[in-house]
Design an enzyme around this catalytic site. Structure first.
Site, PDB file in Angstrom:
ATOM      1  N   THR A   1       0.849  -1.198   0.000  1.00 19.71           N
ATOM      2  CA  THR A   1       0.000   0.000   0.000  1.00 19.71           C
ATOM      3  C   THR A   1       0.884   1.249   0.000  1.00 19.71           C
ATOM      4  O   THR A   1       0.615   2.209  -0.733  1.00 19.71           O
ATOM      5  CB  THR A   1      -0.979  -0.024   1.194  1.00 19.71           C
ATOM      6  OG1 THR A   1      -1.760  -1.210   1.076  1.00 19.71           O
ATOM      7  CG2 THR A   1      -1.895   1.188   1.195  1.00 19.71           C
TER       8      THR A   1
ATOM      9  N   GLN B   1       1.311 -10.220  -6.016  1.00 15.40           N
ATOM     10  CA  GLN B   1       1.005 -11.653  -6.087  1.00 15.40           C
ATOM     11  C   GLN B   1       1.974 -12.403  -6.997  1.00 15.40           C
ATOM     12  O   GLN B   1       1.856 -13.613  -7.150  1.00 15.40           O
ATOM     13  CB  GLN B   1      -0.443 -11.868  -6.558  1.00 15.40           C
ATOM     14  CG  GLN B   1      -1.502 -11.278  -5.637  1.00 15.40           C
ATOM     15  CD  GLN B   1      -1.601 -11.987  -4.280  1.00 15.40           C
ATOM     16  OE1 GLN B   1      -1.099 -13.102  -4.103  1.00 15.40           O
ATOM     17  NE2 GLN B   1      -2.242 -11.332  -3.318  1.00 15.40           N
TER      18      GLN B   1
ATOM     19  N   SER C   1       5.045  -6.811  -1.572  1.00 12.75           N
ATOM     20  CA  SER C   1       4.682  -6.904  -0.156  1.00 12.75           C
ATOM     21  C   SER C   1       5.247  -8.194   0.433  1.00 12.75           C
ATOM     22  O   SER C   1       5.037  -9.275  -0.132  1.00 12.75           O
ATOM     23  CB  SER C   1       3.150  -6.907  -0.054  1.00 12.75           C
ATOM     24  OG  SER C   1       2.763  -7.068   1.273  1.00 12.75           O
TER      25      SER C   1
ATOM     26  N   HIS D   1       4.475  -9.855   3.229  1.00 10.88           N
ATOM     27  CA  HIS D   1       3.621 -10.834   3.927  1.00 10.88           C
ATOM     28  C   HIS D   1       2.837 -11.743   2.988  1.00 10.88           C
ATOM     29  O   HIS D   1       2.156 -12.654   3.431  1.00 10.88           O
ATOM     30  CB  HIS D   1       2.696 -10.138   4.936  1.00 10.88           C
ATOM     31  CG  HIS D   1       1.539  -9.387   4.352  1.00 10.88           C
ATOM     32  ND1 HIS D   1       0.281  -9.935   4.293  1.00 10.88           N
ATOM     33  CD2 HIS D   1       1.443  -8.142   3.846  1.00 10.88           C
ATOM     34  CE1 HIS D   1      -0.541  -9.039   3.765  1.00 10.88           C
ATOM     35  NE2 HIS D   1       0.143  -7.942   3.481  1.00 10.88           N
TER      36      HIS D   1
ATOM     37  N   THR E   1      13.309   5.493  10.433  1.00 11.58           N
ATOM     38  CA  THR E   1      14.290   4.447  10.730  1.00 11.58           C
ATOM     39  C   THR E   1      13.797   3.117  10.170  1.00 11.58           C
ATOM     40  O   THR E   1      12.627   2.767  10.308  1.00 11.58           O
ATOM     41  CB  THR E   1      14.521   4.362  12.260  1.00 11.58           C
ATOM     42  OG1 THR E   1      14.944   5.649  12.685  1.00 11.58           O
ATOM     43  CG2 THR E   1      15.574   3.322  12.615  1.00 11.58           C
TER      44      THR E   1
ATOM     45  N   CYS F   1      -9.422  -8.028   2.337  1.00  7.36           N
ATOM     46  CA  CYS F   1      -9.842  -6.678   2.733  1.00  7.36           C
ATOM     47  C   CYS F   1     -11.354  -6.537   2.681  1.00  7.36           C
ATOM     48  O   CYS F   1     -11.939  -5.757   3.409  1.00  7.36           O
ATOM     49  CB  CYS F   1      -9.235  -5.632   1.831  1.00  7.36           C
ATOM     50  SG  CYS F   1      -7.519  -5.888   1.518  1.00  7.36           S
TER      51      CYS F   1
HETATM   52  N1  PLP Z   1      -2.031  -5.370  -4.080  1.00 15.12           N
HETATM   53  C1  PLP Z   1      -2.435  -6.637  -4.086  1.00 15.12           C
HETATM   54  C2  PLP Z   1      -2.647  -7.350  -5.396  1.00 15.12           C
HETATM   55  C3  PLP Z   1      -2.685  -7.305  -2.895  1.00 15.12           C
HETATM   56  O1  PLP Z   1      -3.092  -8.572  -2.909  1.00 15.12           O
HETATM   57  C4  PLP Z   1      -2.475  -6.601  -1.678  1.00 15.12           C
HETATM   58  C5  PLP Z   1      -2.779  -7.242  -0.384  1.00 15.12           C
HETATM   59  O2  PLP Z   1      -3.901  -7.491  -0.046  1.00 15.12           O
HETATM   60  C6  PLP Z   1      -2.050  -5.275  -1.704  1.00 15.12           C
HETATM   61  C7  PLP Z   1      -1.833  -4.694  -2.929  1.00 15.12           C
HETATM   62  C8  PLP Z   1      -1.803  -4.488  -0.441  1.00 15.12           C
HETATM   63  O3  PLP Z   1      -0.632  -4.989   0.175  1.00 15.12           O
HETATM   64  P1  PLP Z   1      -0.169  -4.605   1.667  1.00 15.12           P
HETATM   65  O4  PLP Z   1      -1.005  -5.423   2.575  1.00 15.12           O
HETATM   66  O5  PLP Z   1       1.277  -5.000   1.739  1.00 15.12           O
HETATM   67  O6  PLP Z   1      -0.339  -3.148   1.834  1.00 15.12           O
END
Ligand code: PLP
Length: 644
Positions: A73, A191, A211, A213, A249, A338
């Site tokens: 994000t 992804q 990302s 995670h 930081t 989400c």
């Molecule tokens: N873009 C995609 C395709 C995602 O699957 C996600 C996560 O749900 C995001 C963006 C947002 O990622 P983050 O949780 O690291 O902000």
């Protein structure tokens, strides 16, 4: 309890053991601030630089900027701000900059929301336009061709999080090239990491957020790639960290953990390759098809990530499917994480033109490249179990509540479950009720709407080849030894004596208002609202204090041997995985059959502790019983999910 099989990897993943070790080591012995000039700082700086170099190799990004962020994000935000500031500057110089902000219609919400936000904040007045996708989920390149010359910024994703659809990035790049588009280009690569080959240097992609995670690193760490020469404006200013590109930081434990994942990707041997993942997914897909007759995949498997399946089961809602999977210990989702808590249908499937009925039943199953054969074996076995549970014939009850969009109808059965009467059946449920009655071999004697009904009786009657409406005989309708009779706008059900309803033995009243002279033990079954049943003349008890956490519930059951633990989940969930609380088995009374059972609990009161998946339905059950005057009832707040 079932062991947990986590098949929601597109939402987030567990953390790789090596990543946990690396994070712990970073906190223990490499905790210095990489901006400090002493030895502790230099050690942290070495870790930071080493991880960045590793990221460059894995992403194929020898040139350009590669910086650490808090996640995708933030990366998206930074890319949008950079692109929009560049548009403003181009405009100020009188150069053609384009006027459209184009984003794929199936993009993660972080993209259109950030575009709208920065467009507003910067006062640019650019037009946001969704780039449509086809039924296969891929961007419609002919539309892009038409719009690209006017586009200021194009945002597409490498692979979709809900469906796994892999975009045709080469096709998009070619269109941008052919049309000499002035647009900057962001590709959300969240992804793709670990699942698709990446060589960012060889593309014309300007911005690529990642990302951690989503690939076995912890939450709160991500990467942003910015092509050499692409415009850049920092989102965060301050101490000048990350060469002034992103102040604050650095999250060193997150960076160390992400480094361990990147190292595993570079060295190979930890994660499964594309072919292996595809073979695993084929096995999962075959189990799904075997378990759920009529199942449809919502995206062509050949064009999706080898780790994602998005499917629908006709006539079964996403919520029902998710509940059954969850009861079997299989964690899947109905779309993106989400939006999982919102009831809205999937905008991704809508954009692909998937029929509403299919989208209302969609489920996403996704696994990570760490999966092994034993895990897939277990998942296939559980999927088959879920199918058996969903389609198994439900045991008969005397009274079943039919709930849809806040309205309730009722099915009254004879003792053997061979015959029944439908009162105010919701139209939306008609096909399901008809199928269930047929499967049980149960004869529908009558089907009618009361004066307060919502008019669904016609739909059910039609599915059952019956004429809707109260049959109108003076004596009423006999159901075994019981009788349903009409008194004004109310319908009374109870034991018959010499062919007439015994006024002292009325068990349930349906319709407008309780008839006069109804005994206190009678339950009035309502068409709307909570509770669905009430007792005439009964002073409802307050609901306060019905919550017990799992530990207090177990202690309560221990000290009250006469107390009953009641699982109020619906039949398929119970069948997929029976509920236990600290070793104690629960009696099963689904919420839809609570009204019928309540009469008996009120006759012979005993302490009741309700439990369900998350605590919502059990709270409703406890509230209902309290309002019927049953003082000793509680529920397990947080449900089985927190009791494990
Ligand atoms: N873009 C995609 C395709 C995602 O699957 C996600 C996560 O749900 C995001 C963006 C947002 O990622 P983050 O949780 O690291 O902000």
């Amino acid at each position: 309890m079932n062991s947990e099989l986590y098949l929601d990897a597109n939402a987030t993943s567990p953390v790789l053991p090596a990543a946990i070790e690396a994070a712990t080591a970073a906190m223990h012995s490499c905790f210095g601030n990489p901006s400090s000039s002493h030895a502790a700082g230099l050690r942290a700086k070495a870790l930071l630089d080493g991880t960045r170099a590793l990221a460059r190799r894995v992403l194929g990004a020898a040139s350009g900027r590669v910086m650490f962020t808090s996640g995708a994000t933030e990366g998206i935000q930074t890319a949008v701000l950079s692109a929009l500031c560049a548009v403003r500057e181009r405009r100020a110089r009188g150069e053609a900059a384009g006027e459209l902000l184009l984003y794929g219609a199936t993009e993660h919400k972080a993209v259109p929301e950030s575009l709208a936000h920065w467009n507003r904040v910067l006062g640019l007045g650019l037009e946001l336009r969704a780039l449509p996708v086809g039924r296969d989920g891929r961007h419609r390149l002919e539309v892009l061709r038409e719009l690209a010359p006017r586009a200021a910024f194009v945002c597409t994703m490498a692979a979709n999080n809900e469906t796994g659809v892999v975009s045709d990035l080469d096709g998009i790049a070619a269109v941008l090239q052919e049309t000499a588009s002035p647009a900057l280009w962001m590709v959300d690569c969240v992804q793709a990491l670990g699942k698709l080959p990446l060589q960012l240097d060889r593309t014309r992609i300007d911005y690529a957020p990642f990302s951690g995670h989503k690939l076995y690193a912890p939450k709160g760490i991500g990467l942003l790639y910015v092509r050499e020469g692409a415009p850049y404006t920092p989102l965060m200013c301050g101490g000048g960290q990350e060469a002034g590109q992103r102040s604050g930081t650095e999250n060193m434990s997150g960076i160390a953990a992400l480094g361990a994942v990147l190292k595993a990707l570079e060295e190979g041997g930890t994660f499964r390759g594309h072919g292996q993942l595809q073979a695993m997914r084929e096995r999962l897909a075959a189990s799904l098809v075997a378990a759920f007759p009529g199942l449809e995949f919502n995206a062509p498997l050949a064009q999706t990530l080898p780790t994602t399946l998005n499917f629908s089961v006709p006539g079964v809602s996403s919520k029902e499917l998710l509940d059954v999977f969850d009861a079997a210990g299989v964690r899947v989702s109905a779309g993106s994480a989400c939006s999982a808590s919102k009831a809205a249908p999937s905008y991704v499937l809508d954009a692909m033109g998937v029929a509403n009925a299919c989208s209302a039943s969609a489920v996403r199953l996704s696994f990570g490249p760490l999966a092994d054969d034993a895990f897939i074996d277990a998942a296939c076995e559980r999927i088959l179990r879920c199918g058996r549970a969903l389609f198994a014939t439900r045991p008969a009850a005397r009274l079943q509540q039919l709930e849809s969009s806040g309205a309730s109808g009722w099915l009254l059965f004879d003792e053997a479950g061979a015959e029944c009467i439908a009162i105010d059946p919701p139209a939306a449920l008609a096909p399901r009720i008809a199928a269930e009655l047929r499967a049980r071999g149960c004869r529908l004697l009558a089907c009618f709407d009361t004066s307060i009904g919502s008019g669904g009786a016609d739909a059910l009657a039609e599915s059952m080849n019956l004429t809707a409406g109260w049959p109108g005989q003076g004596a009423g309708i006999a159901l075994g030894e019981d009788l349903l009779v009409q008194r004004g706008e109310a319908f009374l059900f109870g034991r018959a004596r010499d062919g007439v309803l015994d006024p002292g033995a009325v068990r349930f009243v349906f319709g407008a208002a309780p008839a006069e002279g109804v005994a206190g033990a009678t339950l009035c079954c309502h068409r709307a609202g909570e509770p669905a049943v009430s007792r005439p003349g009964c002073e409802p008890l307050p609901d306060e204090g019905i919550d017990l956490d799992a530990v207090s519930a177990a202690a309560y059951l221990e000290s009250h041997p006469d107390a009953l633990l009641v699982d109020v989940r619906e039949f398929p969930e119970h069948s997929a995985g029976a509920a236990r609380l600290h070793g104690r088995a629960a009696q099963h009374v689904p919420l839809s059959q609570l009204a019928g059972q309540a009469a008996q609990w009120l006759d012979q009161p005993r302490p009741l502790v309700f439990v369900c998946r998350s605590g919502n339905r059990s709270a409703r059950a406890a509230r209902t019983l309290r309002r019927l005057g049953h003082a000793q009832c509680w529920h397990v707040a947080g449900g089985l999910a927190l009791a494990g």
